[in-house]
Design an enzyme around this catalytic site. Structure first.
Site, PDB file in Angstrom:
ATOM      1  N   LYS A   9     -51.053   9.100 -32.361  1.00 55.36           N
ATOM      2  CA  LYS A   9     -50.492   8.680 -33.690  1.00 55.36           C
ATOM      3  C   LYS A   9     -51.317   7.947 -34.362  1.00 55.36           C
ATOM      4  CE  LYS A   9     -47.001   6.070 -34.347  1.00 55.36           C
ATOM      5  NZ  LYS A   9     -45.784   5.511 -34.243  1.00 55.36           N
ATOM      6  N   ASP A  44     -45.280   9.853 -37.491  1.00 57.10           N
ATOM      7  CA  ASP A  44     -44.259   8.868 -37.085  1.00 57.10           C
ATOM      8  C   ASP A  44     -42.827   9.440 -37.312  1.00 57.10           C
ATOM      9  OD1 ASP A  44     -43.952   8.928 -39.779  1.00 57.10           O
ATOM     10  OD2 ASP A  44     -44.306   6.823 -40.098  1.00 57.10           O
TER      11      ASP A  44
END
Length: 211
Positions: A120, A138
């Site tokens: 991420k 997210d």
């Protein structure tokens, strides 16, 4: 959700916000990298408060390394998990200096090899600092993708792969920011604000609210 509906969703999001970007404050790829590491399980507002003090004092790998662990913690102690984050940032600085000439690498493999940097975080840096059409999934993006029907998936990796396949190419570079902002301010976790949502008529969520 069909292709035309997805394209219209992103057309509207672009019309409302033509040049989206992160709410983290930074001026260089390194500052962004540090800010994103700090943002894990923390708010962008909280991170910005800390980095407004940190970056004027130390904004390069060498300068942060010179602070040492105790010195760095003084700047980031208001952020959750600051002890482990300080260790990761200092080790990242060491690796950047030893292996990358003090610069943030532009490839995923090198980024993910840095302490405190997962897929991420790497996606955020590649997208926001270097303009790559990556999508960092997210909690906001995961929720919006599943709730709206844009790209449902059981885990972040599944959602990421589906978004990369389904988001039209012309919107892919900015999709990350549009979806995060939509999840942060409109498609809220507890109660989405469907009544004030610009894509409400396109969204496939079954339990829409009137707010």
């Amino acid at each position: 959700m069909n292709r035309e509906k997805r394209a219209e969703i992103f057309r509207r999001l672009r019309a409302e916000n033509p040049h989206p970007t992160t709410e983290l404050e930074y001026t260089t790829p390194f500052e962004l990298l540090v800010a994103v590491i700090l943002s894990a399980q923390a708010t962008d507002v909280g991170v910005n408060k800390a980095t407004r003090r940190l970056f004027p004092a130390a904004s390069t790998p060498a300068a942060i390394a010179a602070l040492g662990e105790a010195g760095l913690k003084e700047y980031i102690k208001t952020i959750g998990l600051f002890n482990s984050k300080a260790k990761n940032i200092l080790e990242t600085c060491r690796i950047l200096l030893e292996r990358h000439g003090g610069e943030v690498p532009r490839d995923r493999t090198s980024l993910e090899a840095l302490p405190g940097v997962g897929r991420k975080t790497a996606n955020v840096v590649l997208n926001t600092a270097f303009g790559e059409p990556t999508i960092a999934v997210d909690t906001h993006i995961f929720r919006v993708s599943n709730r709206t029907g844009i790209a449902p998936g059981k885990n972040p990796m599944e959602v990421e792969k589906r978004l990369l396949r389904r988001v039209p190419a012309e919107y892919r570079k900015d999709a990350h920011h549009w979806l995060i902002l939509h999840g942060r301010y409109t498609c809220l976790a507890r109660k989405p604000r469907c009544g004030s949502c610009i894509i409400e008529d396109l969204c496939e969520y079954r339990h829409k609210t009137s707010d």
